[in-house]
Design a protein around this motif. Structure first.
Motif, PDB file in Angstrom:
ATOM      1  N   ALA A 148      29.098  12.202   9.239  1.00  0.00           N
ATOM      2  CA  ALA A 148      28.316  11.137   9.870  1.00  0.00           C
ATOM      3  C   ALA A 148      26.941  11.624  10.336  1.00  0.00           C
ATOM      4  CB  ALA A 148      29.094  10.549  11.050  1.00  0.00           C
ATOM      5  N   ALA A 149      26.905  12.805  10.969  1.00  0.00           N
ATOM      6  CA  ALA A 149      25.670  13.221  11.653  1.00  0.00           C
ATOM      7  C   ALA A 149      24.455  13.268  10.720  1.00  0.00           C
ATOM      8  CB  ALA A 149      25.883  14.569  12.349  1.00  0.00           C
ATOM      9  N   PRO A 150      24.535  13.913   9.540  1.00  0.00           N
ATOM     10  CA  PRO A 150      23.341  13.944   8.687  1.00  0.00           C
ATOM     11  C   PRO A 150      22.928  12.568   8.187  1.00  0.00           C
ATOM     12  CG  PRO A 150      25.145  15.257   7.705  1.00  0.00           C
ATOM     13  CD  PRO A 150      25.648  14.707   9.000  1.00  0.00           C
ATOM     14  N   ARG A 151      23.909  11.694   7.999  1.00  0.00           N
ATOM     15  CA  ARG A 151      23.558  10.348   7.517  1.00  0.00           C
ATOM     16  C   ARG A 151      22.852   9.560   8.603  1.00  0.00           C
ATOM     17  NH1 ARG A 151      29.234   8.706   6.352  1.00  0.00           N
ATOM     18  NH2 ARG A 151      28.493   6.700   5.612  1.00  0.00           N
ATOM     19  N   ILE A 152      23.369   9.651   9.830  1.00  0.00           N
ATOM     20  CA  ILE A 152      22.730   8.934  10.943  1.00  0.00           C
ATOM     21  C   ILE A 152      21.318   9.468  11.160  1.00  0.00           C
ATOM     22  CG2 ILE A 152      22.825   8.535  13.439  1.00  0.00           C
ATOM     23  CD1 ILE A 152      25.936   8.583  13.131  1.00  0.00           C
ATOM     24  N   ALA A 153      21.186  10.801  11.090  1.00  0.00           N
ATOM     25  CA  ALA A 153      19.857  11.404  11.272  1.00  0.00           C
ATOM     26  C   ALA A 153      18.897  10.894  10.196  1.00  0.00           C
ATOM     27  CB  ALA A 153      19.969  12.930  11.220  1.00  0.00           C
ATOM     28  N   ALA A 154      19.395  10.761   8.957  1.00  0.00           N
ATOM     29  CA  ALA A 154      18.536  10.296   7.853  1.00  0.00           C
ATOM     30  C   ALA A 154      18.119   8.840   8.072  1.00  0.00           C
ATOM     31  CB  ALA A 154      19.282  10.441   6.523  1.00  0.00           C
ATOM     32  N   TRP A 155      19.025   7.993   8.529  1.00  0.00           N
ATOM     33  CA  TRP A 155      18.669   6.593   8.771  1.00  0.00           C
ATOM     34  C   TRP A 155      17.634   6.491   9.883  1.00  0.00           C
ATOM     35  CZ3 TRP A 155      24.607   5.580   9.206  1.00  0.00           C
ATOM     36  CH2 TRP A 155      25.166   5.602   7.924  1.00  0.00           C
ATOM     37  N   HIS A 156      17.835   7.298  10.940  1.00  0.00           N
ATOM     38  CA  HIS A 156      16.872   7.273  12.052  1.00  0.00           C
ATOM     39  C   HIS A 156      15.506   7.768  11.576  1.00  0.00           C
ATOM     40  CE1 HIS A 156      20.114   7.364  15.460  1.00  0.00           C
ATOM     41  NE2 HIS A 156      20.155   6.282  14.719  1.00  0.00           N
ATOM     42  N   ALA A 157      15.504   8.853  10.807  1.00  0.00           N
ATOM     43  CA  ALA A 157      14.229   9.416  10.325  1.00  0.00           C
ATOM     44  C   ALA A 157      13.521   8.408   9.416  1.00  0.00           C
ATOM     45  CB  ALA A 157      14.493  10.725   9.572  1.00  0.00           C
TER      46      ALA A 157
ATOM     47  N   ARG B 248       0.649   4.647  -2.673  1.00  0.00           N
ATOM     48  CA  ARG B 248       1.235   5.851  -2.070  1.00  0.00           C
ATOM     49  C   ARG B 248       2.758   5.742  -2.086  1.00  0.00           C
ATOM     50  NH1 ARG B 248       1.554   7.498   3.267  1.00  0.00           N
ATOM     51  NH2 ARG B 248       0.234   5.805   4.009  1.00  0.00           N
ATOM     52  N   GLN B 249       3.413   6.810  -2.491  1.00  0.00           N
ATOM     53  CA  GLN B 249       4.872   6.829  -2.548  1.00  0.00           C
ATOM     54  C   GLN B 249       5.416   7.513  -1.296  1.00  0.00           C
ATOM     55  OE1 GLN B 249       7.005   6.418  -5.622  1.00  0.00           O
ATOM     56  NE2 GLN B 249       5.361   5.584  -6.851  1.00  0.00           N
ATOM     57  N   LEU B 250       6.492   6.966  -0.762  1.00  0.00           N
ATOM     58  CA  LEU B 250       7.131   7.571   0.411  1.00  0.00           C
ATOM     59  C   LEU B 250       8.629   7.737   0.119  1.00  0.00           C
ATOM     60  CD1 LEU B 250       6.982   8.455   3.417  1.00  0.00           C
ATOM     61  CD2 LEU B 250       7.401   6.063   4.039  1.00  0.00           C
ATOM     62  N   PRO B 251       9.010   8.906  -0.448  1.00  0.00           N
ATOM     63  CA  PRO B 251      10.440   9.130  -0.687  1.00  0.00           C
ATOM     64  C   PRO B 251      11.171   9.340   0.636  1.00  0.00           C
ATOM     65  CG  PRO B 251       9.064  10.866  -1.688  1.00  0.00           C
ATOM     66  CD  PRO B 251       8.177  10.045  -0.823  1.00  0.00           C
ATOM     67  N   LEU B 252      12.305   8.692   0.786  1.00  0.00           N
ATOM     68  CA  LEU B 252      13.107   8.833   2.004  1.00  0.00           C
ATOM     69  C   LEU B 252      14.432   9.495   1.624  1.00  0.00           C
ATOM     70  CD1 LEU B 252      12.493   5.284   3.517  1.00  0.00           C
ATOM     71  CD2 LEU B 252      11.413   7.433   4.222  1.00  0.00           C
ATOM     72  N   LEU B 253      14.756  10.577   2.310  1.00  0.00           N
ATOM     73  CA  LEU B 253      15.929  11.362   1.939  1.00  0.00           C
ATOM     74  C   LEU B 253      17.193  10.778   2.567  1.00  0.00           C
ATOM     75  CD1 LEU B 253      16.824  13.948   0.466  1.00  0.00           C
ATOM     76  CD2 LEU B 253      16.429  15.194   2.605  1.00  0.00           C
ATOM     77  N   PHE B 254      18.108  10.345   1.711  1.00  0.00           N
ATOM     78  CA  PHE B 254      19.421   9.877   2.176  1.00  0.00           C
ATOM     79  C   PHE B 254      20.470  10.772   1.518  1.00  0.00           C
ATOM     80  CE2 PHE B 254      16.982   5.786   2.309  1.00  0.00           C
ATOM     81  CZ  PHE B 254      17.000   5.643   3.683  1.00  0.00           C
ATOM     82  N   PRO B 255      20.926  11.822   2.223  1.00  0.00           N
ATOM     83  CA  PRO B 255      21.870  12.763   1.596  1.00  0.00           C
ATOM     84  C   PRO B 255      23.199  12.074   1.308  1.00  0.00           C
ATOM     85  CG  PRO B 255      21.542  13.281   3.934  1.00  0.00           C
ATOM     86  CD  PRO B 255      20.617  12.157   3.616  1.00  0.00           C
ATOM     87  N   MET B 256      23.778  12.368   0.129  1.00  0.00           N
ATOM     88  CA  MET B 256      25.068  11.786  -0.277  1.00  0.00           C
ATOM     89  C   MET B 256      26.182  12.680   0.264  1.00  0.00           C
ATOM     90  SD  MET B 256      24.383   9.093  -2.343  1.00  0.00           S
ATOM     91  CE  MET B 256      25.362   8.849  -3.804  1.00  0.00           C
TER      92      MET B 256
ATOM     93  N   THR C 221       0.833  -1.200   0.000  1.00  0.00           N
ATOM     94  CA  THR C 221       0.000   0.000   0.000  1.00  0.00           C
ATOM     95  C   THR C 221       0.869   1.252   0.000  1.00  0.00           C
ATOM     96  OG1 THR C 221      -0.154  -0.205   2.405  1.00  0.00           O
ATOM     97  CG2 THR C 221      -1.998  -1.067   1.112  1.00  0.00           C
ATOM     98  N   VAL C 222       2.108   1.110   0.485  1.00  0.00           N
ATOM     99  CA  VAL C 222       3.055   2.233   0.502  1.00  0.00           C
ATOM    100  C   VAL C 222       4.372   1.772  -0.121  1.00  0.00           C
ATOM    101  CG1 VAL C 222       4.364   3.834   1.956  1.00  0.00           C
ATOM    102  CG2 VAL C 222       2.024   3.203   2.594  1.00  0.00           C
ATOM    103  N   VAL C 223       4.864   2.558  -1.075  1.00  0.00           N
ATOM    104  CA  VAL C 223       6.138   2.240  -1.736  1.00  0.00           C
ATOM    105  C   VAL C 223       7.166   3.293  -1.329  1.00  0.00           C
ATOM    106  CG1 VAL C 223       7.318   1.930  -3.946  1.00  0.00           C
ATOM    107  CG2 VAL C 223       4.937   1.176  -3.682  1.00  0.00           C
ATOM    108  N   ALA C 224       8.089   2.874  -0.461  1.00  0.00           N
ATOM    109  CA  ALA C 224       9.151   3.787  -0.016  1.00  0.00           C
ATOM    110  C   ALA C 224      10.390   3.575  -0.877  1.00  0.00           C
ATOM    111  CB  ALA C 224       9.477   3.534   1.451  1.00  0.00           C
ATOM    112  N   HIS C 225      11.140   4.665  -1.091  1.00  0.00           N
ATOM    113  CA  HIS C 225      12.339   4.554  -1.911  1.00  0.00           C
ATOM    114  C   HIS C 225      13.304   5.680  -1.574  1.00  0.00           C
ATOM    115  CE1 HIS C 225      10.635   7.762  -4.421  1.00  0.00           C
ATOM    116  NE2 HIS C 225       9.499   7.141  -4.234  1.00  0.00           N
ATOM    117  N   PRO C 226      14.608   5.412  -1.678  1.00  0.00           N
ATOM    118  CA  PRO C 226      15.594   6.440  -1.342  1.00  0.00           C
ATOM    119  C   PRO C 226      15.683   7.515  -2.415  1.00  0.00           C
ATOM    120  CG  PRO C 226      16.569   4.211  -1.359  1.00  0.00           C
ATOM    121  CD  PRO C 226      15.225   4.126  -2.012  1.00  0.00           C
ATOM    122  N   VAL C 227      15.873   8.765  -1.964  1.00  0.00           N
ATOM    123  CA  VAL C 227      16.200   9.865  -2.881  1.00  0.00           C
ATOM    124  C   VAL C 227      17.373  10.630  -2.277  1.00  0.00           C
ATOM    125  CG1 VAL C 227      13.879  10.125  -3.853  1.00  0.00           C
ATOM    126  CG2 VAL C 227      14.497  11.427  -1.818  1.00  0.00           C
ATOM    127  N   ALA C 228      18.199  11.201  -3.160  1.00  0.00           N
ATOM    128  CA  ALA C 228      19.376  11.934  -2.692  1.00  0.00           C
ATOM    129  C   ALA C 228      19.044  13.390  -2.367  1.00  0.00           C
ATOM    130  CB  ALA C 228      20.483  11.870  -3.740  1.00  0.00           C
TER     131      ALA C 228
END
Ligand SMILES: C[S@@+](CC[C@H](N)C(=O)[O-])C[C@H]1O[C@@H](n2cnc3c(N)ncnc32)[C@H](O)[C@@H]1O
Length: 248
Positions: free
Chosen positions: A75-84, A63-71, A35-42
């Motif tokens: 470390a801090a922004p990446r960890i925050a993105a994984w947690h979010a 429903r699409q759920l883009p998840l932001l994984f900054p390239m 019902t929900v399709v999540a996918h990574p976006v940069a």
């Protein structure tokens, strides 16, 4: 805890490296049942690689759920993105949704999804999760180039391209003595010094260059045929240092 197809829960889906035909039957069924399709976006608003690959299997009603994984390197922004991402996915599952998270290639090989999996185990251990394997870029490159990856007693090492020529020299020496074929990911800009080093060591004829495998612009070429200029991120190299004694 495991989840079955279509019931509330999260399924990490390896979608392969490019060609939509390389998704497994299980992957397509999981996507269709979601019902929900999540996918990574940069970046915000960008279309991710995994979503593009799986597009033929995604319905407009899902429903699409883009998840932001900054390239980024920090470390801090990446960890925050994984947690979010873990929190957002767990919230959807808790609300009764059947969620898929699309992962380029295989879901366990240098994949953002792996960090989400680990963050979920830490932060939401009750969230039901399963993982569906995908075709790796390495297997796809070997197949497209009709290039046997490993034979008889040979080893196979899949890893990022070394960061320096000195490190690469050590790796090549080790691979030769240990009869290990190398699959080097994240080749991109490193090709500018990797190619000259291969040439110096007489290895150009033993290496296969693969770029955007499974995409219309796919490039498969002997390393010798690719000039030493910066290459796109979605490039890799297969290097065989020797052949087994018993061959056809
Ligand atoms: C973060 S890793 C992801 C690997 C992926 N999970 C897999 O199973 O192949 C990204 C690297 O994989 C390689 N790669 C991924 N897709 C590719 C493709 N279609 N063609 C060539 N190389 C690819 C490139 O070396 C790229 O830098």
């Amino acid at each position: 805890m495991a989840t079955s197809n279509g019931t509330p829960g999260l399924t990490l889906v390896g979608v392969g490296p490019g060609d939509p035909q390389w998704l497994t039957v299980a992957a397509v069924k999981a996507i269709e049942a979601a019902t929900v399709v999540a996918h990574p976006v940069a970046r915000e608003g960008a279309t991710g690689m995994a979503a593009t690959i799986a597009a033929p299997w995604i319905a407009a009603s899902q429903r699409q759920l883009p998840l932001l994984f900054p390239m980024v390197g920090e470390a801090a922004p990446r960890i925050a993105a994984w947690h979010a991402a873990a929190d957002a996915l767990a919230a959807q599952v808790a609300a009764g949704e059947a969620v898929v998270l699309l992962c380029e290639g295989d879901a366990s090989l240098f994949a953002s999804c792996s960090y989400v999996l680990l963050a979920l185990a830490e932060r939401h251990p009750a969230c039901p999760v399963r993982v569906l394997p995908g075709v790796t870029s390495v297997a796809a490159a070997a197949a497209a180039g009709a290039w046997p990856l490993a034979l008889q007693g040979e080893g196979l090492l899949i890893r990022p391209t070394p960061e320096s020529a000195a490190e690469f020299e050590v790796l090549l020496d080790w691979a030769a003595t240990s009869r290990t074929t190398l699959a080097l990911l994240k080749l991109g800009h490193r090709w500018t010094w990797v190619r000259p080093l291969l040439e110096t060591r007489g290895l150009l004829d033993q290496a296969l260059f693969a770029q955007r495998v499974g995409w219309p612009e796919q490039l498969l070429a002997p390393a010798a045929a690719v000039p030493a200029s910066e290459q796109p991120y979605f490039s890799l190299l297969l290097i065989r240092l020797g052949w087994p004694a018993v061959m056809p």
